[in-house]
Design an enzyme around this catalytic site. Structure first.
Site, PDB file in Angstrom:
ATOM      1  N   GLY B  71     -17.420  95.849 -75.929  1.00  0.00           N
ATOM      2  CA  GLY B  71     -17.702  94.525 -76.438  1.00  0.00           C
ATOM      3  C   GLY B  71     -17.942  94.348 -77.824  1.00  0.00           C
ATOM      4  N   ASN B 152     -26.876  86.924 -73.654  1.00  0.00           N
ATOM      5  CA  ASN B 152     -27.342  88.093 -73.107  1.00  0.00           C
ATOM      6  C   ASN B 152     -28.681  88.054 -72.977  1.00  0.00           C
ATOM      7  OD1 ASN B 152     -26.939  87.877 -76.021  1.00  0.00           O
ATOM      8  ND2 ASN B 152     -27.726  89.881 -76.257  1.00  0.00           N
ATOM      9  N   GLN B 180     -21.415  89.279 -70.994  1.00  0.00           N
ATOM     10  CA  GLN B 180     -22.231  89.102 -70.017  1.00  0.00           C
ATOM     11  C   GLN B 180     -21.731  88.201 -68.809  1.00  0.00           C
ATOM     12  OE1 GLN B 180     -25.318  90.275 -69.526  1.00  0.00           O
ATOM     13  NE2 GLN B 180     -25.396  90.967 -71.604  1.00  0.00           N
ATOM     14  N   SER B 200     -16.630  93.879 -71.509  1.00  0.00           N
ATOM     15  CA  SER B 200     -17.054  95.365 -71.634  1.00  0.00           C
ATOM     16  C   SER B 200     -17.597  95.843 -70.018  1.00  0.00           C
ATOM     17  CB  SER B 200     -18.497  95.431 -72.351  1.00  0.00           C
ATOM     18  OG  SER B 200     -18.835  96.658 -72.467  1.00  0.00           O
ATOM     19  N   HIS B 202     -19.186  98.274 -68.850  1.00  0.00           N
ATOM     20  CA  HIS B 202     -20.523  98.514 -68.203  1.00  0.00           C
ATOM     21  C   HIS B 202     -21.409  97.585 -67.965  1.00  0.00           C
ATOM     22  CE1 HIS B 202     -23.452  98.287 -71.674  1.00  0.00           C
ATOM     23  NE2 HIS B 202     -22.188  98.232 -72.294  1.00  0.00           N
ATOM     24  N   CYS B 325     -30.612  95.979 -77.617  1.00  0.00           N
ATOM     25  CA  CYS B 325     -30.088  96.207 -78.895  1.00  0.00           C
ATOM     26  C   CYS B 325     -31.193  96.199 -80.013  1.00  0.00           C
ATOM     27  CB  CYS B 325     -28.899  95.455 -79.373  1.00  0.00           C
ATOM     28  SG  CYS B 325     -27.634  95.478 -78.026  1.00  0.00           S
TER      29      CYS B 325
END
Lengths: 144, 397
Positions: B71, B152, B180, B200, B202, B325
């Protein structure tokens, strides 16, 4: 891990949680904007701190530091307690706080100072005001 | 009991994705750029994976999909590419929102230093950026609008179709960070007028280190790194083949079950949410209706969420406060600040994000332990004590 085992143990099983009724000294420092509010009450008998209790709004570091310091200042004179209650000492004794959480140790130490200063004021005991942090010493200023 | 409820941070690799990947580590290991048959077989498999992705997001052609490391890289490349295209035509204004992921915000900040003008729209208190607000900021020199598909931290879903229509009408490129949202919501890049879309693997039970960028045909991508001609020279470097295969397997599996899974997550979420909102001094952050089905962002007055999260961790529950993050910071996140969570609540924010592997039993375990831990932390919180004192004195008046 964010915290070492000593800090986690003090956080998960804190001692001296609560408030002493009719305490001989009481101090509260911090604000919700700063992230920690620490309130400390002490019982002083014959110039010895026989009991110390705390309440905290804050993260694990604040709770661990408060638990640890209330154990440490017991059976000490207020003067001794003041010399022990430094964030550097707390950081060392707890085996190292994450840098971003060091300010929690500062708040806890300032709560000890505030409670002792309050005890001195109530009992007309003289002191050098420079021995006490004059207001919040952590940042340049906050909204409160 | 161990309960993982931090699925917005990352998800468990699905069995199907893992099994699909395994042969590509030791049997099908040839380089897809090689002209021998072993290599060409891998190239075919990559392109099959590309087609799978294209089908799921409604892309016109598989070639519009570029595989990246995830991402963050996709967001960087999308924004830098659109900025480059804009600058070539003298357009140096970009519109985005103030609660984007840092992959977007920090890229925009870099462009700002290079002379671009950035307008960041604040979301409304429900965590939504409306199409009207975007339309009001569009100018002659606007090169790009970049608005996330779903947030997110608070899980709010943005009116992407509406924003896409506004952008198309004004001839402005539209990028959406769908990290997301991908595989959790139905996406159709053509119908929704999306020019650039980041995703992304994962976040939908695929492997880490692989993601992609959809770029509508005609939207030239700028390379972030120099090298060989892989991915039509848009992303040099030997392909992450097991990752690409795992991504495609995960996307296929997730998309086939998207409605069923969403309904299941919604039932689990509402069960937890209703119980936790019954705790006095609690509030939901972000709109309830326009929200990812697995997301709970709830704030509790009178406590600090770090303590709450670590108590829950000690009970075997993995949850977070904001974005993974930002965990090093002790300041409330920019998302919570920008939707105006009251200061009495903001530090007590818990993010529980559910995934397909969570069970009813786990939901009950979360409810019991969050309730117990909130009560415990409040039992010695001076802030909570004062707030209750004030509340009862108001009641007397």
């Amino acid at each position: 891990m964010l915290y070492n085992d000593v800090i986690l143990e003090n956080f998960l099983h804190p001692e001296n949680v609560g408030e002493i009724e009719n305490a001989d000294g009481a101090g509260e420092v911090g604000s919700i904007s700063c992230g920690d509010v620490v309130s400390l009450t002490i019982r002083v008998e014959n110039n010895i701190i026989t009991n110390a209790k705390f309440t905290v709004f804050g993260g694990a570091a604040a709770i661990a530091c408060a638990s640890f310091i209330t154990k440490t200042i017991r059976n000490r004179t207020p003067e001794e307690a003041l010399s022990i209650a430094s964030s550097g000492e707390l950081d060392r004794a707890l085996g190292g706080l994450p840098a971003a959480r060091l300010k929690s140790a500062v708040f806890v130490c300032e709560a000890v100072q505030a409670a002792i200063k309050n005890y001195y004021d109530r009992n007309g005991i003289g002191y050098d005001p420079f021995d006490f942090a004059l207001g919040c010493s952590i940042c340049d200023g906050c909204e409160e | 009991m161990y309960v993982y409820a931090d699925n917005a941070a990352t998800t468990k690799l699905s069995e199907a994705a893992k099994m699909a990947m395994l042969p590509y580590f030791d049997e099908l290991y040839a380089n897809p750029s090689s002209i021998h048959s072993s290599g060409q077989k891998i190239k075919d498999d990559i392109n099959q994976a590309r087609q799978t992705v294209a089908d799921v997001i409604g892309a016109a052609q598989a070639s519009e999909i570029t595989f990246t490391s995830g991402g963050t890289e996709s967001d960087n490349q999308a924004i830098i590419s659109a900025a480059t295209l804009g600058a070539e035509r003298g357009k140096k204004h970009i519109i985005s929102s103030s609660f984007e992921h840092h992959a977007v915000l920090h890229t925009l900040n870099k462009l700002k230093k290079q002379g671009f003008e950035i307008t960041l729209i604040d979301p409304d208190p429900n965590g939504i950026v409306s199409g009207e607000k975007v339309a009001a900021e569009i100018r002659e020199d606007t090169a790009l609008v970049s608005i996330m598909y779903a947030n997110n931290e608070i899980g709010t879903i943005q009116p992407i179709t509406e924003i896409g229509a506004v952008c198309r009408k004004n001839g402005v490129l539209f990028h959406t960070d769908a990290v997301q949202a991908a595989c959790h919501l139905h996406i159709d890049v053509q119908k929704q007028n999306i020019d650039l879309l980041s995703f992304s693997a994962h976040k939908f039970h695929g492997p880490k280190g692989i993601g992609g960028l959809y770029a509508r045909r005609g939207t030239a991508l700028s390379r972030l790194i120099e090298g060989g001609g892989q991915e039509k020279s848009r992303r040099p470097g030997t392909e992450n083949v097991p990752g690409i295969i795992g991504l495609a397997a995960a996307i296929k599996e997730a998309y086939e079950n998207i409605d069923k899974e969403s309904a299941y997550l919604l039932s689990l979420r509402d069960k937890i949410l209703n119980s936790l909102l019954a705790i006095p001094g609690s509030r939901l952050n972000g709109d309830l209706q326009n929200r990812l089905s697995g997301n709970i962002s709830i704030s509790f007055e009178g406590l600090d969420s770090e303590s709450l999260i670590l108590l829950l961790d000690n009970k075997g529950i993995s949850v977070s406060n904001g974005s993974a993050c930002n965990s090093a910071s002790t300041q409330p996140s920019h998302v919570l600040r920008n939707i105006g969570v009251p200061k009495e609540y903001i530090r007590g924010t818990l993010r529980i994000t559910l995934g397909r592997y969570n069970t009813e039993e786990e939901a009950d375990y979360i409810i019991a332990n969050v309730t117990e831990s909130v009560n415990y932390l409040r039992s010695f919180s001076p802030v909570w004590k004062n707030s209750r004192k004030e509340e009862s004195s108001y009641a007397v008046q």
